[in-house]
Design an enzyme around this catalytic site. Structure first.
Site, PDB file in Angstrom:
ATOM      1  N   ALA A  56       0.913  -1.239  -0.078  1.00  0.00           N
ATOM      2  CA  ALA A  56      -0.409   0.347   0.058  1.00  0.00           C
ATOM      3  C   ALA A  56       1.012   1.358   0.302  1.00  0.00           C
ATOM      4  O   ALA A  56       0.775   2.440  -0.423  1.00  0.00           O
ATOM      5  CB  ALA A  56      -1.115  -0.326   0.749  1.00  0.00           C
TER       6      ALA A  56
ATOM      7  N   ARG B 160       5.127   8.491 -10.749  1.00  0.00           N
ATOM      8  CA  ARG B 160       4.221   9.024 -12.241  1.00  0.00           C
ATOM      9  C   ARG B 160       3.358  10.239 -12.561  1.00  0.00           C
ATOM     10  O   ARG B 160       3.096  10.638 -13.288  1.00  0.00           O
ATOM     11  CB  ARG B 160       2.960   7.805 -12.674  1.00  0.00           C
ATOM     12  CG  ARG B 160       3.722   6.401 -12.310  1.00  0.00           C
ATOM     13  CD  ARG B 160       2.864   5.298 -12.844  1.00  0.00           C
ATOM     14  NE  ARG B 160       2.759   4.147 -13.503  1.00  0.00           N
ATOM     15  CZ  ARG B 160       2.243   3.178 -14.083  1.00  0.00           C
ATOM     16  NH1 ARG B 160       0.563   4.311 -14.299  1.00  0.00           N
ATOM     17  NH2 ARG B 160       2.768   2.656 -14.436  1.00  0.00           N
TER      18      ARG B 160
ATOM     19  N   SER C  19       8.613  -3.280  -0.993  1.00  0.00           N
ATOM     20  CA  SER C  19       8.350  -3.969  -1.325  1.00  0.00           C
ATOM     21  C   SER C  19       8.007  -6.037  -2.055  1.00  0.00           C
ATOM     22  O   SER C  19       8.808  -6.420  -3.084  1.00  0.00           O
ATOM     23  CB  SER C  19       8.286  -3.220  -3.090  1.00  0.00           C
ATOM     24  OG  SER C  19       7.153  -2.862  -3.248  1.00  0.00           O
TER      25      SER C  19
ATOM     26  N   CYS D  75       2.692 -13.274   1.111  1.00  0.00           N
ATOM     27  CA  CYS D  75       1.376 -14.113   0.633  1.00  0.00           C
ATOM     28  C   CYS D  75       2.846 -14.906   0.289  1.00  0.00           C
ATOM     29  O   CYS D  75       2.703 -16.183   0.873  1.00  0.00           O
ATOM     30  CB  CYS D  75       1.294 -14.085  -0.269  1.00  0.00           C
ATOM     31  SG  CYS D  75       0.733 -11.994  -0.086  1.00  0.00           S
TER      32      CYS D  75
ATOM     33  N   ASN E 120      -3.052  -3.174  -2.519  1.00  0.00           N
ATOM     34  CA  ASN E 120      -2.805  -2.946  -4.032  1.00  0.00           C
ATOM     35  C   ASN E 120      -2.934  -1.666  -4.603  1.00  0.00           C
ATOM     36  O   ASN E 120      -2.977  -0.725  -4.881  1.00  0.00           O
ATOM     37  CB  ASN E 120      -1.546  -4.034  -4.803  1.00  0.00           C
ATOM     38  CG  ASN E 120      -0.324  -4.463  -4.446  1.00  0.00           C
ATOM     39  OD1 ASN E 120       0.304  -4.045  -4.400  1.00  0.00           O
ATOM     40  ND2 ASN E 120      -0.964  -5.580  -4.224  1.00  0.00           N
TER      41      ASN E 120
END
Ligand SMILES: Cc1cc2nc3c(=O)[nH]c(=O)nc-3n(C[C@H](O)[C@H](O)[C@H](O)COP(=O)(O)OP(=O)(O)OC[C@H]3O[C@@H](n4cnc5c(N)ncnc54)[C@H](O)[C@@H]3O)c2cc1C
Length: 459
Positions: free
Chosen positions: A13, A23, A42, A46, A309
């Site tokens: 997140a 960006r 990052s 999981c 995400n």
């Protein structure tokens, strides 16, 4: 530089927001500093059970992007081993502690993004401070468990609580030839699934040798030489050389609460659909943020990477000056437990009760392929359906390979508020290797529809 963004939390997140903001706004327009208290940015939490269980060989493959790459490619100053210990919203500053040397510093911000994730639930039981008791939440925990396994070579593991992380870890430790016991006080493992579906989970675990003890309440820990030696329960001690917590997680929102940000009833940071918190210029996303449940219409704390995400991206677009909203969640999740695939979306029975719905449930059994086709496997489906309207409120699936991802079709149907009358006509694909002529989804919907018709006829 016209503005400065500070991000707290360097995983899904946090860094997806930072990347999106970059960006849209170049380094001359927006300076970005991200603080991460662990060693990694990052990464895929999981993947931890699959790494520890030997399915994934390379630890590094769990890391998507390292701080150096953020710096070089995106001019994002990602600082690992830096923990934010206080947020001052009036002065618009954070206090940061260098985890390695304890040195503290102050960092100002114009925009703040809080993405501190979740933390494993740890009830205040005696013996917590013993070594060898692990919550598995961030990548550093994988290293910690790995180190403990290497040094102490535990023979007996106890998983306390049958949440999905506990179940995945049970299987991982079992694969390392450790004898594993699961202690769970509910009637069946995995409370996010109704107990009538959970019994298959117990069978799958027992089949690979996991000792599943349900209806047993853990109460504390015994230790020897400072290391855990047993889990104390209401039914006696269970010997343990290592303990993994699977009691679920809660939003890691204390830092935000202490700063005065509004916290929702679920314990997550309150955000609007643009991921803005109660204070101007302060955003939050991921496991620490409260989610809006699209079926119950309530604030919930559901910790899933898919949400983190998406929410992070939405926060980043808005921080970058764009406009994007996040509509809410259904809690769609899948997990592999030994040979079994388990999936759910929407509300289960107890959640439907809590949300005030009148509903009925419908169970269906079918196969994952045409019955005559090799490797056709049993699949069980359960639907939670609103009385009267026939609207789907939730679905659960338990089955062997190729069962779980069928939940995605149900998720799309829930998203579009479909009724079982509509669902049973949906044009789903059929060929013998993939499904019986009537896909299990359609069979489940038809069974529910029959119930619905009967109740309509009765009333
Ligand atoms: C074993 C396991 C299996 C999982 N499997 C699945 C799955 O199959 N599917 C799925 O959808 N989800 C899964 N998840 C959940 C998913 O990993 C999380 O939902 C996701 O990582 C949340 O991302 P996040 O960025 O909100 O939080 P996190 O990934 O927890 O990141 C938060 C980061 O913030 C850092 N941090 C916290 N406080 C501070 C502070 N004060 N200062 C600096 N840094 C701080 C933490 O160290 C952490 O790195 C799994 C999780 C685990 C642990």
């Amino acid at each position: 530089v016209s503005e400065k963004l500070v991000v707290i939390g360097g995983d899904a997140a946090g860094m997806s927001a930072a990347s999106q903001a970059r960006r849209r706004r170049g380094p001359d327009d927006l300076e970005i500093v991200a603080f991460e208290r662990g060693h990694y940015t990052s990464y895929s939490a999981c993947g931890i059970p699959y790494y520890l269980g030997g399915v994934v060989d390379e630890f590094d493959s769990l890391i998507v992007r390292e701080p150096e790459e953020f710096r070089r490619r995106q001019s994002i100053d990602a600082r690992i081993r830096h923990e934010v210990i206080e947020i001052d919203l009036d002065a618009r500053k954070v206090r940061v502690r260098n985890v390695d040397d304890g040195a503290e510093s102050i960092e100002g911000f114009d925009i703040l993004h809080i993405a501190t994730g979740a933390e494993p639930i740890r009830p205040a039981w005696p013996g917590w401070d013993s070594e060898g008791i692990f919550g598995v939440q961030v990548l550093d925990h994988a290293r910690a468990v790995e180190g403990y396994l290497r040094v102490w070579k535990p023979r007996r593991a106890v998983i306390v609580g049958g949440g999905y992380i506990g179940l995945e870890m049970a299987e991982a430790l079992c694969a390392r030839d450790i004898s594993v016991t699961l202690v769970e006080n509910a009637p069946e493992p995995m409370r996010t699934i109704d107990p009538d579906m959970g019994s298959s989970i117990r069978e799958a675990m027992t089949k690979i040798g996991i000792d599943v003890r349900t209806g047993v309440t853990a109460e504390g820990f015994e230790s020897r030489d400072g290391r855990v030696s047993a889990v104390a329960t209401d039914q006696g001690e269970v010997p343990a050389d290592i303990v993994v917590l699977g009691l679920g997680v809660q939003p890691n929102a204390q830092l935000a609460a202490d700063a005065g940000l509004h916290i929702g009833e679920s314990g997550g940071i309150t955000v609007d659909r643009r991921m803005r918190t109660s204070v101007d210029g302060v955003y939050s996303a991921g496991d620490c943020a409260e989610k809006f449940h699209l079926i119950s219409r309530k604030g919930v704390a559901i910790a899933l990477g898919t949400h983190a995400n998406k929410e992070g991206r939405v926060a980043g677009v808005n921080i970058g000056g764009g406009y994007e909203t996040f509509p809410g969640v259904l809690g769609t999740a899948a997990v592999k437990v030994c040979d079994l695939e388990v999936a759910r979306t929407g509300l289960n029975e107890s959640e439907a009760v809590a949300a005030g719905f009148e509903f009925f449930t419908s169970l269906a059994e079918s196969t994952t392929r045409a019955g005559y086709y090799p490797d056709a496997k049993l699949i069980k489906l359960k639907l939670v359906v609103e009385t009267g309207s026939g609207r789907l409120l939730g679905a659960q699936i338990v089955g062997e390979e190729n069962a779980a991802k069928r939940i995605d079709a149900f998720a799309a149907m829930l998203w579009n508020e479909m009724t079982v009358d509509e669902i049973m006509h949906v044009d789903l694909a059929y060929a013998p290797p993939f499904a019986p002529t009537w896909d299990p989804i359609l069979i489940a919907a038809r069974k529910a529809w029959e119930r619905l018709e009967k109740s309509r006829g009765d009333s």
